[in-house]
Design a protein around this motif. Sequence first.
Motif, PDB file in Angstrom:
ATOM      1  N   LYS A  28      35.118 121.640  72.951  1.00  0.00           N
ATOM      2  CA  LYS A  28      34.858 120.465  72.291  1.00  0.00           C
ATOM      3  C   LYS A  28      34.997 120.229  71.200  1.00  0.00           C
ATOM      4  N   LYS A  29      34.746 121.235  69.937  1.00  0.00           N
ATOM      5  CA  LYS A  29      35.224 120.843  68.371  1.00  0.00           C
ATOM      6  C   LYS A  29      36.450 121.110  68.533  1.00  0.00           C
ATOM      7  N   PHE A  30      36.931 122.014  68.486  1.00  0.00           N
ATOM      8  CA  PHE A  30      38.155 122.349  68.043  1.00  0.00           C
ATOM      9  C   PHE A  30      39.084 122.030  69.195  1.00  0.00           C
ATOM     10  N   SER A  31      39.220 121.443  70.427  1.00  0.00           N
ATOM     11  CA  SER A  31      40.139 120.398  70.722  1.00  0.00           C
ATOM     12  C   SER A  31      40.305 118.502  70.381  1.00  0.00           C
ATOM     13  N   THR A  32      38.776 118.546  70.076  1.00  0.00           N
ATOM     14  CA  THR A  32      38.682 117.076  69.373  1.00  0.00           C
ATOM     15  C   THR A  32      39.506 117.243  67.899  1.00  0.00           C
ATOM     16  N   TRP A  33      39.423 117.724  67.415  1.00  0.00           N
ATOM     17  CA  TRP A  33      39.693 118.345  66.359  1.00  0.00           C
ATOM     18  C   TRP A  33      41.517 117.700  66.011  1.00  0.00           C
ATOM     19  N   ARG A  34      42.483 118.469  67.558  1.00  0.00           N
ATOM     20  CA  ARG A  34      43.107 118.787  67.530  1.00  0.00           C
ATOM     21  C   ARG A  34      43.883 117.238  67.926  1.00  0.00           C
ATOM     22  N   ALA A  35      42.625 116.839  68.942  1.00  0.00           N
ATOM     23  CA  ALA A  35      43.062 114.922  69.653  1.00  0.00           C
ATOM     24  C   ALA A  35      43.066 114.169  68.055  1.00  0.00           C
ATOM     25  N   LEU A  36      42.548 114.660  67.366  1.00  0.00           N
ATOM     26  CA  LEU A  36      42.980 113.948  65.723  1.00  0.00           C
ATOM     27  C   LEU A  36      43.817 114.165  65.443  1.00  0.00           C
ATOM     28  N   TRP A  37      44.430 115.062  65.423  1.00  0.00           N
ATOM     29  CA  TRP A  37      45.950 115.840  64.919  1.00  0.00           C
ATOM     30  C   TRP A  37      47.254 115.468  64.931  1.00  0.00           C
ATOM     31  N   ALA A  39      46.918 112.388  67.025  1.00  0.00           N
ATOM     32  CA  ALA A  39      46.855 110.817  67.136  1.00  0.00           C
ATOM     33  C   ALA A  39      47.340 110.482  65.146  1.00  0.00           C
ATOM     34  N   LEU A  40      47.049 112.113  64.667  1.00  0.00           N
ATOM     35  CA  LEU A  40      47.922 111.695  63.233  1.00  0.00           C
ATOM     36  C   LEU A  40      49.278 111.947  62.985  1.00  0.00           C
ATOM     37  N   ALA A  41      49.463 113.201  63.895  1.00  0.00           N
ATOM     38  CA  ALA A  41      51.157 112.608  64.177  1.00  0.00           C
ATOM     39  C   ALA A  41      51.651 111.979  65.133  1.00  0.00           C
ATOM     40  N   GLU A  42      51.005 110.997  65.611  1.00  0.00           N
ATOM     41  CA  GLU A  42      51.712 110.017  66.333  1.00  0.00           C
ATOM     42  C   GLU A  42      52.050 109.167  64.673  1.00  0.00           C
ATOM     43  N   ALA A  43      50.764 108.510  64.451  1.00  0.00           N
ATOM     44  CA  ALA A  43      50.298 107.538  63.730  1.00  0.00           C
ATOM     45  C   ALA A  43      51.855 107.487  62.077  1.00  0.00           C
ATOM     46  N   GLU A  44      51.846 109.067  61.459  1.00  0.00           N
ATOM     47  CA  GLU A  44      52.881 109.646  60.536  1.00  0.00           C
ATOM     48  C   GLU A  44      54.361 109.075  61.256  1.00  0.00           C
ATOM     49  N   GLN A  45      54.498 109.062  63.214  1.00  0.00           N
ATOM     50  CA  GLN A  45      55.704 109.230  63.397  1.00  0.00           C
ATOM     51  C   GLN A  45      56.054 107.978  63.431  1.00  0.00           C
ATOM     52  N   ASP A  46      55.320 106.587  63.642  1.00  0.00           N
ATOM     53  CA  ASP A  46      55.065 105.062  63.407  1.00  0.00           C
ATOM     54  C   ASP A  46      55.322 104.890  61.712  1.00  0.00           C
ATOM     55  N   LEU A  47      55.060 105.311  61.179  1.00  0.00           N
ATOM     56  CA  LEU A  47      55.828 105.441  59.838  1.00  0.00           C
ATOM     57  C   LEU A  47      56.643 105.785  59.765  1.00  0.00           C
ATOM     58  N   GLY A  48      57.259 106.226  59.987  1.00  0.00           N
ATOM     59  CA  GLY A  48      58.736 107.155  59.993  1.00  0.00           C
ATOM     60  C   GLY A  48      59.227 108.104  59.358  1.00  0.00           C
ATOM     61  N   LEU A  49      58.051 108.332  59.574  1.00  0.00           N
ATOM     62  CA  LEU A  49      57.521 110.439  59.202  1.00  0.00           C
ATOM     63  C   LEU A  49      58.761 111.424  60.280  1.00  0.00           C
ATOM     64  N   LEU A  63      47.050 121.059  73.797  1.00  0.00           N
ATOM     65  CA  LEU A  63      45.345 120.331  73.763  1.00  0.00           C
ATOM     66  C   LEU A  63      44.233 121.031  73.444  1.00  0.00           C
ATOM     67  N   ASP A  64      44.111 121.523  74.702  1.00  0.00           N
ATOM     68  CA  ASP A  64      42.368 122.275  75.275  1.00  0.00           C
ATOM     69  C   ASP A  64      43.618 124.290  75.672  1.00  0.00           C
ATOM     70  N   ASP A  65      44.403 124.093  74.811  1.00  0.00           N
ATOM     71  CA  ASP A  65      45.048 125.184  75.025  1.00  0.00           C
ATOM     72  C   ASP A  65      44.603 126.470  73.509  1.00  0.00           C
ATOM     73  N   ILE A  66      42.839 127.200  73.248  1.00  0.00           N
ATOM     74  CA  ILE A  66      42.733 127.401  72.426  1.00  0.00           C
ATOM     75  C   ILE A  66      42.736 129.386  71.607  1.00  0.00           C
TER      76      ILE A  66
END
Length: 87
Positions: A28-37, A39-49, A63-66
Motif C-alpha cells: 500500500k505504501k509504495f503503490s501510493t507513492w507510485r500513484a502520486l508519481w 499523477a505528477l507525471a500527468e500534471a507535468e505532461q499537461d504543463l508541456g514537459l 503501479l502494483d508490480d513492485i
Amino acid sequence: MTSKIPALPNIFRVQLKISNPSASILQKKFSTWRALWIALAEAEQDLGLPISNAQLYELRQFLDDINYDIARQLEREVRHDVMAHVY
C-alpha cells in the motif's frame, strides 16, 4: 537478568510495532507513492514537459508490480526507502 532499558512512552511503542510492517502495508505504501508519481507525471505532461503517453502507460502498468528485491538492494545504496523505488 533484568533489562535496564527504561519503559518507552506510548508513541515510541507504536512506532516500534510498525518497524517490521507486513507485506500488505508495504504494498500500500509504495503503490501510493507510485500513484502520486503518476499523477505528477500527468500534471507535468499537461504543463508541456516532454512526457509521452507511452511513458505514462508504462508507469500505470507497474503501479502494483513492485520488485522488492531490487528495491532492498537500492535502499542499502541510497539509504532511503522511497527513493529506492524511484530508480
